[in-house]
Design a protein around this motif. Structure first.
Motif, mmCIF file in Angstrom:
data_model
loop_
_atom_site.group_PDB
_atom_site.id
_atom_site.type_symbol
_atom_site.label_atom_id
_atom_site.label_comp_id
_atom_site.label_asym_id
_atom_site.label_seq_id
_atom_site.Cartn_x
_atom_site.Cartn_y
_atom_site.Cartn_z
ATOM 1 N N ALA A 193 45.158 5.893 52.600
ATOM 2 C CA ALA A 193 46.342 6.530 53.198
ATOM 3 C C ALA A 193 46.126 6.512 54.712
ATOM 4 O O ALA A 193 45.150 5.925 55.198
ATOM 5 C CB ALA A 193 46.492 7.956 52.676
ATOM 6 N N ARG A 194 46.986 7.179 55.447
ATOM 7 C CA ARG A 194 46.836 7.215 56.906
ATOM 8 C C ARG A 194 45.510 7.890 57.261
ATOM 9 O O ARG A 194 45.163 8.918 56.667
ATOM 10 C CB ARG A 194 48.020 7.940 57.541
ATOM 11 N N ASP A 195 44.754 7.301 58.221
ATOM 12 C CA ASP A 195 43.459 7.900 58.575
ATOM 13 C C ASP A 195 43.489 8.496 59.981
ATOM 14 O O ASP A 195 42.510 8.425 60.719
ATOM 15 C CB ASP A 195 42.316 6.885 58.409
ATOM 16 N N ILE A 240 52.551 23.443 56.911
ATOM 17 C CA ILE A 240 52.082 24.494 55.997
ATOM 18 C C ILE A 240 50.732 24.109 55.379
ATOM 19 O O ILE A 240 49.848 24.953 55.206
ATOM 20 C CB ILE A 240 53.156 24.823 54.928
ATOM 21 N N ARG A 241 50.555 22.809 55.078
ATOM 22 C CA ARG A 241 49.310 22.409 54.401
ATOM 23 C C ARG A 241 48.136 22.352 55.380
ATOM 24 O O ARG A 241 47.056 22.871 55.091
ATOM 25 C CB ARG A 241 49.529 21.084 53.681
ATOM 26 N N LEU A 242 48.338 21.737 56.543
ATOM 27 C CA LEU A 242 47.221 21.656 57.501
ATOM 28 C C LEU A 242 46.845 23.050 58.026
ATOM 29 O O LEU A 242 45.661 23.377 58.158
ATOM 30 C CB LEU A 242 47.575 20.715 58.660
ATOM 31 N N VAL A 285 46.179 12.672 44.092
ATOM 32 C CA VAL A 285 47.202 11.944 44.861
ATOM 33 C C VAL A 285 46.597 11.500 46.194
ATOM 34 O O VAL A 285 45.743 12.191 46.752
ATOM 35 C CB VAL A 285 48.455 12.812 45.176
ATOM 36 N N ALA A 286 47.078 10.339 46.670
ATOM 37 C CA ALA A 286 46.553 9.801 47.942
ATOM 38 C C ALA A 286 47.266 10.511 49.088
ATOM 39 O O ALA A 286 48.068 9.912 49.807
ATOM 40 C CB ALA A 286 46.782 8.299 47.999
ATOM 41 N N SER A 287 46.988 11.797 49.252
ATOM 42 C CA SER A 287 47.693 12.594 50.252
ATOM 43 C C SER A 287 46.802 12.888 51.456
ATOM 44 O O SER A 287 45.788 13.581 51.346
ATOM 45 C CB SER A 287 48.161 13.916 49.627
ATOM 46 N N HIS A 324 58.677 14.627 45.478
ATOM 47 C CA HIS A 324 58.131 15.897 45.994
ATOM 48 C C HIS A 324 58.188 15.985 47.511
ATOM 49 O O HIS A 324 57.444 16.742 48.116
ATOM 50 C CB HIS A 324 56.686 16.073 45.515
ATOM 51 N N LYS A 325 59.044 15.179 48.127
ATOM 52 C CA LYS A 325 59.187 15.250 49.591
ATOM 53 C C LYS A 325 60.293 16.260 49.935
ATOM 54 O O LYS A 325 60.634 17.098 49.121
ATOM 55 C CB LYS A 325 59.457 13.847 50.135
ATOM 56 N N GLU A 326 60.890 16.125 51.116
ATOM 57 C CA GLU A 326 61.883 17.107 51.561
ATOM 58 C C GLU A 326 63.068 17.192 50.590
ATOM 59 O O GLU A 326 63.825 18.168 50.584
ATOM 60 C CB GLU A 326 62.351 16.773 52.982
ATOM 61 N N HIS A 362 51.129 16.655 64.978
ATOM 62 C CA HIS A 362 50.610 17.841 64.276
ATOM 63 C C HIS A 362 49.090 17.932 64.453
ATOM 64 O O HIS A 362 48.543 18.995 64.736
ATOM 65 C CB HIS A 362 50.857 17.727 62.764
ATOM 66 N N ARG A 363 48.429 16.783 64.260
ATOM 67 C CA ARG A 363 46.957 16.786 64.355
ATOM 68 C C ARG A 363 46.497 17.073 65.777
ATOM 69 O O ARG A 363 45.530 17.815 65.992
ATOM 70 C CB ARG A 363 46.397 15.452 63.845
ATOM 71 N N ALA A 364 47.180 16.487 66.769
ATOM 72 C CA ALA A 364 46.761 16.707 68.164
ATOM 73 C C ALA A 364 46.813 18.198 68.489
ATOM 74 O O ALA A 364 45.885 18.751 69.097
ATOM 75 C CB ALA A 364 47.663 15.913 69.102
ATOM 76 N N LYS A 415 49.958 23.908 45.283
ATOM 77 C CA LYS A 415 48.664 24.054 44.586
ATOM 78 C C LYS A 415 47.689 22.942 44.958
ATOM 79 O O LYS A 415 46.481 23.150 44.986
ATOM 80 C CB LYS A 415 48.891 24.012 43.065
ATOM 81 N N ARG A 416 48.217 21.746 45.244
ATOM 82 C CA ARG A 416 47.346 20.616 45.575
ATOM 83 C C ARG A 416 46.453 20.938 46.780
ATOM 84 O O ARG A 416 45.384 20.364 46.934
ATOM 85 C CB ARG A 416 48.194 19.371 45.826
ATOM 86 N N VAL A 417 46.895 21.858 47.640
ATOM 87 C CA VAL A 417 46.087 22.278 48.789
ATOM 88 C C VAL A 417 45.417 23.621 48.504
ATOM 89 O O VAL A 417 44.240 23.821 48.790
ATOM 90 C CB VAL A 417 46.981 22.416 50.053
#
Ligand code: S3P
Length: 429
Positions: free
Chosen positions: A190-192, A94-96, A162-164, A341-343, A19-21, A122-124
């Protein structure tokens, strides 16, 4: 006779990094060749959203390897669209994507499938609206579908509850388009992947400390760069646990990404006493990569996972529950409320399923405790809630249960690992 897991496998490319790439390539100018991408439907959703914004993305698949060529003219090349941007099942998309478009002038509308429509936005979107974007929820407050009217954003500091990594990354993407310095602070590590890919691509940021990251408006032109994506540790996790619990197994997973924000699965299996070795460490585009070998030793014992650690293994907790069910001790997981709150509500489903299958497991408000036994009788239904990870845990459980479990569906693994069932079958000899 139950079959054992034997052999070597390269699982598909890492979904988070894919997703990031794709998205970060759009911050650069030129042609980016990306190799080893995840074939997951979630990543196709990201590619399709970017295409709708005018980015030229060509994807091809050869001998199971997915490649992409992204032609981008940088942030200013992203166009607003009347089309609904469909994130499918993908929270990361959706969030990124929301963070990416919040600073582009124009209107962008997002939606997703029935599962994504239930997940918290809302967190985003609250931080993005505090930076100046105009958010309109189209049916229910805090949920998709919604629209974002991109504006000239103002920088802000955010301390996340949250550590999201998803929320952190969305805000940093908006921060690259805001006036001033935007800082995001996570409560726990979290993942960096975002920091590592920013560094690799030359996108300026400040790592204030392990938890706080700052960015300023991206005024520089960043030249595109080729990216190689490591294999996904969250997909590898199913084979790591399978090998640890199925007698006679000996499996090597090749070129797995071992980002320190993702390796709780390795730590916990080692803590439980599994025979697990991490060898041949390398690096792909700033991400550590290794081969991981697990040999069955019948010695899994107790472990406790809690609080700060959870974010480093958030997607692997469902499969770890199965390891707990085959240990000689007790696996206790707390502080994992995020799994609701996952899938799907992964806490509810994993406990219901394992209990049905015969495991000694209790649901806790924010986790579960499971006591190991030698056998699981199986022979009952296994609910997946259309959640890929639940379906894949069910498939691994079927390789160890005495009688076959009836999986609610076996389609959802396409979301992260389309060939999982076939790959599992190939390794079982
Ligand atoms: C992801 C982060 C995690 C993870 C998801 C992918 C990412 O979500 O569960 O599968 O790519 O940043 P949160 O950051 O919301 O916990």
């Amino acid at each position: 006779m139950k079959k054992a897991l034997q052999g070597k496998i390269v699982v598909p490319g890492d979904k988070s990094i894919t997703h990031r790439a794709l998205i970060f390539a759009c911050l650069t100018e030129g042609v980016s060749k990306i190799e080893g991408l995840s074939p997951a439907h979630d990543c196709v959703s990201t590619a399709n959203c970017l295409r709708a914004l005018g980015v030229d993305i060509e994807m091809s698949q050869e001998a199971g390897q997915v490649k992409a060529i992204v032609k981008s003219s940088g942030l200013s090349g992203l166009k607003s669209t009347d089309k609904m941007l469909d994130a499918g099942n993908s929270g990361t998309t959706i969030r990124l994507m929301s963070g990416l478009v919040a600073g582009r002038l124009g209107k962008f509308s997002f939606d997703g499938d029935a599962s994504l429509r239930k997940r918290p936005m809302k967190r985003v979107l609250t931080p993005l609206s505090e930076m100046g974007a105009k958010i309109t929820y189209l049916t229910s407050p805090g949920l998709a579908p919604f629209s974002i009217e991109g504006k000239q954003l103002e920088a802000k500091n955010f301390d996340l509850g949250v550590a999201s990594a998803q929320v952190e990354t969305a805000i940093l993407l908006a921060g690259l388009q805001a006036d001033g310095k935007t800082t995001v602070t996570l409560p726990f590590p979290a993942r960096d992947h975002t920091r590592r890919m920013f560094k690799y691509l030359g996108i300026p940021f400040e790592a204030e400390n392990a938890l706080s990251t700052s960015v300023q408006k991206l005024d520089l032109s960043i030249q595109s760069k080729n990216i190689v994506v490591p294999a996904d540790i969250s997909s590898a996790a199913f084979f790591l646990v399978a090998a640890a619990i199925i007698p006679g197994s000996d499996v090597t997973l090749k070129n797995v990404g071992i980002n320190p924000g993702r390796t709780l699965i390795l730590d916990v299996l080692a803590r439980m006493g599994a025979d697990i070795k991490v060898v041949d460490v390398d690096a792909f585009a700033g991400e550590p990569v290794a081969d991981i070998r697990v040999k069955y030793n019948g010695a899994l014992s107790s472990a406790t996972i809690s609080g700060e650690e959870i974010a480093r293994g958030i997607d692997e907790i469902p499969i770890l529950a199965l390891a707990g069910a085959f240990s000689k001790g007790e696996l206790i997981v707390t502080g994992a409320e995020e799994l609701r709150h996952k899938e799907s509500d992964r806490l509810d489903l994993i406990v219901t399923n394992l209990k049905n299958a015969g495991a000694d497991i209790d649901l806790l408000p924010d986790g579960f405790s499971v006591r190991g036994c030698k056998k699981l009788k199986g022979g009952r239904s296994w609910l997946t809630g259309d959640d890929h990870r639940l379906s894949m845990v069910g498939m691994v459980a079927n390789a160890v249960c005495e009688s076959e479990l009836q999986l609610e569906e076996t389609e959802s693994p396409k979301i992260s690992y389309p060939t999982f069932a076939a790959d599992l079958e190939k390794l079982l000899v």
